[in-house]
Structure formats: C-alpha cells, structure tokens
Scaffold this active site. Structure first.
Site, PDB file in Angstrom:
ATOM      1  N   ILE A  24      34.515  54.165   3.536  1.00 41.66           N
ATOM      2  CA  ILE A  24      34.292  52.957   2.723  1.00 41.66           C
ATOM      3  C   ILE A  24      34.978  51.744   3.350  1.00 41.66           C
ATOM      4  O   ILE A  24      34.409  50.648   3.414  1.00 41.66           O
ATOM      5  CB  ILE A  24      34.805  53.189   1.284  1.00 41.66           C
ATOM      6  CG1 ILE A  24      33.989  54.295   0.600  1.00 41.66           C
ATOM      7  CG2 ILE A  24      34.746  51.891   0.469  1.00 41.66           C
ATOM      8  CD1 ILE A  24      34.566  54.781  -0.729  1.00 41.66           C
ATOM      9  N   ARG A  43      46.450  54.440   9.643  1.00 43.14           N
ATOM     10  CA  ARG A  43      47.445  55.053  10.535  1.00 43.14           C
ATOM     11  C   ARG A  43      46.853  55.398  11.895  1.00 43.14           C
ATOM     12  O   ARG A  43      47.505  55.270  12.913  1.00 43.14           O
ATOM     13  CB  ARG A  43      48.021  56.322   9.880  1.00 43.14           C
ATOM     14  CG  ARG A  43      48.850  56.026   8.634  1.00 43.14           C
ATOM     15  CD  ARG A  43      49.115  57.275   7.854  1.00 43.14           C
ATOM     16  NE  ARG A  43      47.856  57.955   7.517  1.00 43.14           N
ATOM     17  CZ  ARG A  43      47.766  59.145   6.948  1.00 43.14           C
ATOM     18  NH1 ARG A  43      48.866  59.808   6.635  1.00 43.14           N
ATOM     19  NH2 ARG A  43      46.591  59.675   6.671  1.00 43.14           N
ATOM     20  N   ASP A  71      51.088  52.536   7.824  1.00 45.20           N
ATOM     21  CA  ASP A  71      51.080  53.550   6.763  1.00 45.20           C
ATOM     22  C   ASP A  71      51.448  52.822   5.472  1.00 45.20           C
ATOM     23  O   ASP A  71      52.571  52.306   5.353  1.00 45.20           O
ATOM     24  CB  ASP A  71      52.106  54.641   7.097  1.00 45.20           C
ATOM     25  CG  ASP A  71      52.120  55.754   6.058  1.00 45.20           C
ATOM     26  OD1 ASP A  71      51.758  55.507   4.886  1.00 45.20           O
ATOM     27  OD2 ASP A  71      52.502  56.884   6.425  1.00 45.20           O
ATOM     28  N   VAL A  72      50.530  52.791   4.519  1.00 42.63           N
ATOM     29  CA  VAL A  72      50.750  51.969   3.312  1.00 42.63           C
ATOM     30  C   VAL A  72      51.866  52.502   2.414  1.00 42.63           C
ATOM     31  O   VAL A  72      52.276  51.828   1.470  1.00 42.63           O
ATOM     32  CB  VAL A  72      49.461  51.805   2.468  1.00 42.63           C
ATOM     33  CG1 VAL A  72      48.401  51.028   3.233  1.00 42.63           C
ATOM     34  CG2 VAL A  72      48.924  53.146   1.966  1.00 42.63           C
ATOM     35  N   ASN A 116      42.124  49.876   0.046  1.00 40.18           N
ATOM     36  CA  ASN A 116      41.164  50.989   0.107  1.00 40.18           C
ATOM     37  C   ASN A 116      41.805  52.297   0.589  1.00 40.18           C
ATOM     38  O   ASN A 116      41.276  53.381   0.309  1.00 40.18           O
ATOM     39  CB  ASN A 116      40.014  50.576   1.051  1.00 40.18           C
ATOM     40  CG  ASN A 116      39.172  51.738   1.489  1.00 40.18           C
ATOM     41  OD1 ASN A 116      38.321  52.218   0.732  1.00 40.18           O
ATOM     42  ND2 ASN A 116      39.409  52.250   2.694  1.00 40.18           N
ATOM     43  N   TYR A 172      45.288  63.299  -8.251  1.00 41.76           N
ATOM     44  CA  TYR A 172      44.360  62.249  -7.793  1.00 41.76           C
ATOM     45  C   TYR A 172      43.958  61.347  -8.963  1.00 41.76           C
ATOM     46  O   TYR A 172      44.002  60.121  -8.874  1.00 41.76           O
ATOM     47  CB  TYR A 172      43.126  62.904  -7.170  1.00 41.76           C
ATOM     48  CG  TYR A 172      42.144  61.926  -6.557  1.00 41.76           C
ATOM     49  CD1 TYR A 172      42.445  61.242  -5.385  1.00 41.76           C
ATOM     50  CD2 TYR A 172      40.898  61.693  -7.152  1.00 41.76           C
ATOM     51  CE1 TYR A 172      41.533  60.347  -4.817  1.00 41.76           C
ATOM     52  CE2 TYR A 172      39.988  60.814  -6.585  1.00 41.76           C
ATOM     53  CZ  TYR A 172      40.307  60.134  -5.416  1.00 41.76           C
ATOM     54  OH  TYR A 172      39.407  59.254  -4.859  1.00 41.76           O
ATOM     55  N   LYS A 186      44.670  57.321  -9.555  1.00 42.42           N
ATOM     56  CA  LYS A 186      43.600  56.325  -9.702  1.00 42.42           C
ATOM     57  C   LYS A 186      43.662  55.636 -11.068  1.00 42.42           C
ATOM     58  O   LYS A 186      43.314  54.460 -11.191  1.00 42.42           O
ATOM     59  CB  LYS A 186      42.234  56.977  -9.452  1.00 42.42           C
ATOM     60  CG  LYS A 186      42.033  57.457  -8.008  1.00 42.42           C
ATOM     61  CD  LYS A 186      42.113  56.313  -6.992  1.00 42.42           C
ATOM     62  CE  LYS A 186      41.751  56.761  -5.593  1.00 42.42           C
ATOM     63  NZ  LYS A 186      41.818  55.655  -4.610  1.00 42.42           N
ATOM     64  N   THR A 239      31.236  60.038   2.815  1.00 41.14           N
ATOM     65  CA  THR A 239      32.258  59.619   3.791  1.00 41.14           C
ATOM     66  C   THR A 239      32.958  60.860   4.359  1.00 41.14           C
ATOM     67  O   THR A 239      32.821  61.965   3.817  1.00 41.14           O
ATOM     68  CB  THR A 239      33.350  58.749   3.131  1.00 41.14           C
ATOM     69  OG1 THR A 239      34.138  59.584   2.280  1.00 41.14           O
ATOM     70  CG2 THR A 239      32.780  57.578   2.357  1.00 41.14           C
TER      71      THR A 239
HETATM   72  P1  NDP Z   1      38.267  58.476   4.212  1.00 42.02           P
HETATM   73  O1  NDP Z   1      39.172  59.652   4.239  1.00 42.02           O
HETATM   74  O2  NDP Z   1      36.962  58.574   4.865  1.00 42.02           O
HETATM   75  O3  NDP Z   1      39.073  57.195   4.730  1.00 42.02           O
HETATM   76  C1  NDP Z   1      40.345  56.916   4.200  1.00 42.02           C
HETATM   77  C2  NDP Z   1      41.000  55.808   4.984  1.00 42.02           C
HETATM   78  O4  NDP Z   1      42.321  55.618   4.438  1.00 42.02           O
HETATM   79  C3  NDP Z   1      41.161  56.157   6.434  1.00 42.02           C
HETATM   80  O5  NDP Z   1      40.981  55.010   7.250  1.00 42.02           O
HETATM   81  C4  NDP Z   1      42.606  56.648   6.499  1.00 42.02           C
HETATM   82  O6  NDP Z   1      43.100  56.489   7.821  1.00 42.02           O
HETATM   83  C5  NDP Z   1      43.262  55.711   5.498  1.00 42.02           C
HETATM   84  N1  NDP Z   1      44.548  56.210   5.016  1.00 42.02           N
HETATM   85  C6  NDP Z   1      44.815  57.401   4.455  1.00 42.02           C
HETATM   86  N2  NDP Z   1      46.137  57.506   4.196  1.00 42.02           N
HETATM   87  C7  NDP Z   1      46.696  56.337   4.592  1.00 42.02           C
HETATM   88  C8  NDP Z   1      48.020  55.836   4.606  1.00 42.02           C
HETATM   89  N3  NDP Z   1      49.043  56.558   4.153  1.00 42.02           N
HETATM   90  N4  NDP Z   1      48.236  54.583   5.084  1.00 42.02           N
HETATM   91  C9  NDP Z   1      47.205  53.857   5.554  1.00 42.02           C
HETATM   92  N5  NDP Z   1      45.944  54.268   5.589  1.00 42.02           N
HETATM   93  C10 NDP Z   1      45.693  55.514   5.114  1.00 42.02           C
HETATM   94  O7  NDP Z   1      38.073  58.106   2.680  1.00 42.02           O
HETATM   95  P2  NDP Z   1      36.918  57.272   1.893  1.00 42.02           P
HETATM   96  O8  NDP Z   1      36.374  56.205   2.746  1.00 42.02           O
HETATM   97  O9  NDP Z   1      36.024  58.249   1.276  1.00 42.02           O
HETATM   98  O10 NDP Z   1      37.819  56.677   0.721  1.00 42.02           O
HETATM   99  C11 NDP Z   1      38.312  55.351   0.703  1.00 42.02           C
HETATM  100  C12 NDP Z   1      38.856  55.071  -0.683  1.00 42.02           C
HETATM  101  O11 NDP Z   1      37.830  55.287  -1.651  1.00 42.02           O
HETATM  102  C13 NDP Z   1      40.012  55.977  -1.095  1.00 42.02           C
HETATM  103  O12 NDP Z   1      40.953  55.234  -1.815  1.00 42.02           O
HETATM  104  C14 NDP Z   1      39.352  57.018  -1.985  1.00 42.02           C
HETATM  105  O13 NDP Z   1      40.240  57.591  -2.900  1.00 42.02           O
HETATM  106  C15 NDP Z   1      38.283  56.167  -2.654  1.00 42.02           C
HETATM  107  N6  NDP Z   1      37.168  56.928  -3.183  1.00 42.02           N
HETATM  108  C16 NDP Z   1      36.437  57.766  -2.366  1.00 42.02           C
HETATM  109  C17 NDP Z   1      35.391  58.495  -2.911  1.00 42.02           C
HETATM  110  C18 NDP Z   1      34.580  59.443  -2.086  1.00 42.02           C
HETATM  111  O14 NDP Z   1      33.781  60.201  -2.668  1.00 42.02           O
HETATM  112  N7  NDP Z   1      34.707  59.458  -0.772  1.00 42.02           N
HETATM  113  C19 NDP Z   1      35.031  58.382  -4.336  1.00 42.02           C
HETATM  114  C20 NDP Z   1      35.846  57.473  -5.074  1.00 42.02           C
HETATM  115  C21 NDP Z   1      36.866  56.781  -4.506  1.00 42.02           C
HETATM  116  P3  NDP Z   1      44.345  57.309   8.413  1.00 42.02           P
HETATM  117  O15 NDP Z   1      44.248  58.704   7.899  1.00 42.02           O
HETATM  118  O16 NDP Z   1      44.170  57.149   9.869  1.00 42.02           O
HETATM  119  O17 NDP Z   1      45.559  56.579   7.914  1.00 42.02           O
END
Ligand code: NDP
Length: 258
Positions: A17, A37, A62-63, A89, A154, A158, A189
């Site tokens: 996303i 990250r 890292d957030v 996000n 989770y 949220k 995703t």
């Molecule tokens: P992905 O796992 O595909 O992407 C998640 C992103 O978040 C990656 O770029 C990851 O990069 C980053 N991330 C994870 N942990 C950290 C951290 N500690 N610090 C910084 N960045 C971080 O997930 P989606 O695209 O599916 O999800 C994006 C958002 O949408 C999330 O908040 C998720 O909860 C929400 N969402 C997703 C749904 C789904 O069905 N996919 C449904 C509803 C909500 P890296 O690991 O390299 O840090």
C-alpha cells in the site's frame, strides 16, 4: 493537480500500500520521501519514481525508534524543504490465539502499528500546524473497527490508531490540518501473501482456499488492490477535502459499514 508542489513522507513506502500511495501522490505532483527499514526496497521505489520524472528520495527509518523518527523528520525536511503530508502506513500483522500470544508479540505489534504512528505524527504535525496547512492519513484497518479471533494484538493496535486519529483531529481542527484514517479490508499486498503462507503452514490448508476465504470477507468477493487504497488517501489529501477530519474511512467493498 491540486496537490502540485506539496511534499509528503510515506512510512512503509517500500512495498504494498505504501509504495502505491507514494506513486499516486507523485503522479499528483507531490515530492515524496519513502521510508521503511529495508533500504533496497525504498531505494527501488524512489528510483522508479525518479525514472518517471518525479521528485523522490528514500530515507530508512524504523518507526518504533524515536531517534530514527527524529532523523527521518530532519532528513525529509532537508530533501523536501517542509513536510505537508504524512502517510502513516508502516505496519505489521500478527496473529495468535490469546493463550499463545506472547508479551513480546503484543509489544511489537503495538510498537509498530500504534507507537510508530504517534512518533511520526508528533515529529511532523507541529510544522504543518505552524504553517496552517497539512494532511495526516493513517492506514488503519477494518480490524480497527471490528474484532476477530486470533488478531487481538493487531486489532487493539488498529483501534488505537483510530482513537489517536480522532483525538488529534479534534486537537488541530482549527489549524488547517486534517487527520484521518483509512480502514482497508484484505488488500493484495506482500503482507497478505505472508498471511496466506502462515495459515497454510499452520493448518495445512490449500493456499487457494485460504485466499477464497479472505475474498469472501468482502461482499464484493475480492481482495482490494493497493491502488484503490491510494486513491482514497490522495482524495483525503486534496485541499478541497478540508471538511474531512477525524474520520476512519472503510475500504472493503461494503462489509464493515461504520
Ligand atoms: P506490507 O508488509 O506489504 O508493507 C509494510 C511496509 O511497512 C513495508 O514497507 C515495511 O518495510 C514497513 N514496515 C514494517 N515495519 C516497519 C517498521 N518498524 N518501521 C518502518 N517501516 C516498517 O504491508 P501492506 O502494504 O499490506 O500494509 C500497509 C499498511 O496497511 C499496514 O499498516 C497494514 O496494517 C495496513 N493494512 C493492510 C491490509 C492488508 O490486507 N494488506 C489490510 C488493512 C490494513 P520494512 O519491513 O522494510 O520496514
């Protein structure tokens, strides 16, 4: 192109996303900083945007780490001049029945999904308020509006994002800044791919039947696409959307209606 010339930070922008939101904002003329990250992933997203003629930088962070979040705010401001839009996000999904949910998993889930949103907003919102314009969009989930088995951590994280969104929105309501959340159902995703793999590992179920179960959570019998989430995010960022504040907009084909 009402957002032309604006600037944005997108956390979790390396894939899924976040990468779609970065692309859609860039198409609207917004200069973007993508953060996560994994440096290779954010570098690839930024490079792809630059190759299409957009202004884009990758800044690792890292957030969950306050020092790294301060660094992100500083570096993003150096690249962009100022940050007008923040897309919170970055997120992680965990699932376990309560009896086997560990404190470590609980803390990690809350740290990324809720505390990360708090830290990034705290770092970047004051500048928006000072300048009298800004947009914060938090990517929550339908799990922020409803509960379900095995997702207590989770879902709690949220729900926290939505409560935070509503409260901060009220706090800045007269400032020209809006704070909203979007609540997707299952989205196509890498996160969802990993969820399917985990369920298959744990239950031995057929991957296609797991996906079918996920599709059926939506009345439209499908997964949402990242670009659909990005479209709603971009609309919430539109200067004309100034009356939308403190909302948590569901994007799931009509399953959760609140
Ligand atoms: P992905 O796992 O595909 O992407 C998640 C992103 O978040 C990656 O770029 C990851 O990069 C980053 N991330 C994870 N942990 C950290 C951290 N500690 N610090 C910084 N960045 C971080 O997930 P989606 O695209 O599916 O999800 C994006 C958002 O949408 C999330 O908040 C998720 O909860 C929400 N969402 C997703 C749904 C789904 O069905 N996919 C449904 C509803 C909500 P890296 O690991 O390299 O840090």
């Amino acid at each position: 192109m009402k957002l032309e010339g604006k600037t944005a930070v997108i956390t979790g922008g390396g894939r899924g996303i976040g990468a779609a939101v970065a692309g859609s904002l860039a198409e609207e003329g917004v200069s973007v900083v993508v953060s996560a990250r994994s440096e290779s992933e954010i570098d690839a997203v930024a490079e792809q945007l630059r190759s299409r003629g957009h202004a884009a930088w990758a800044v690792p962070c890292d957030v969950t780490d306050p020092t790294q979040v301060s660094g992100l705010a500083e570096t993003a401001t150096e690249h962009l001049g100022q940050v007008d839009i923040l897309i919170n996000n970055a997120g992680t999904v965990t699932s376990a029945p309560l009896k086997s949910l560990t404190l470590e998993t609980w803390n990690r889930t809350l740290a990324v999904n809720a505390t990360g949103v708090f830290l990034c907003t705290k770092a970047l919102l004051p500048g928006m308020v000072e300048r009298g314009w800004g947009r914060v969009v938090n990517i929550a989930s339908i799990a922020g509006k409803t509960g379900g088995p095995y997702i207590s951590a989770y879902s709690a994280s949220k729900h926290a994002v939505i409560g935070f969104t509503r409260s901060v929105a009220a706090e800045v309501a007269t400032s020209g800044v809006t704070v909203n959340a979007v609540c997707p159902g299952y989205v196509n995703t890498p996160m969802t791919d990993r969820s399917v793999e985990r369920i298959v590992e744990k239950t031995g179920a057929d991957p296609e039947s797991v996906r079918e179960t996920m599709r059926r959570t939506s009345p439209q019998n499908r997964l949402m696409e990242p670009e659909e989430i990005a479209l709603v995010v971009v609309n919430l960022c539109d200067p004309g959307a100034r009356g939308m504040n403190g909302q948590a907009v569901v994007i799931d084909g009509g399953g959760v209606q609140s």
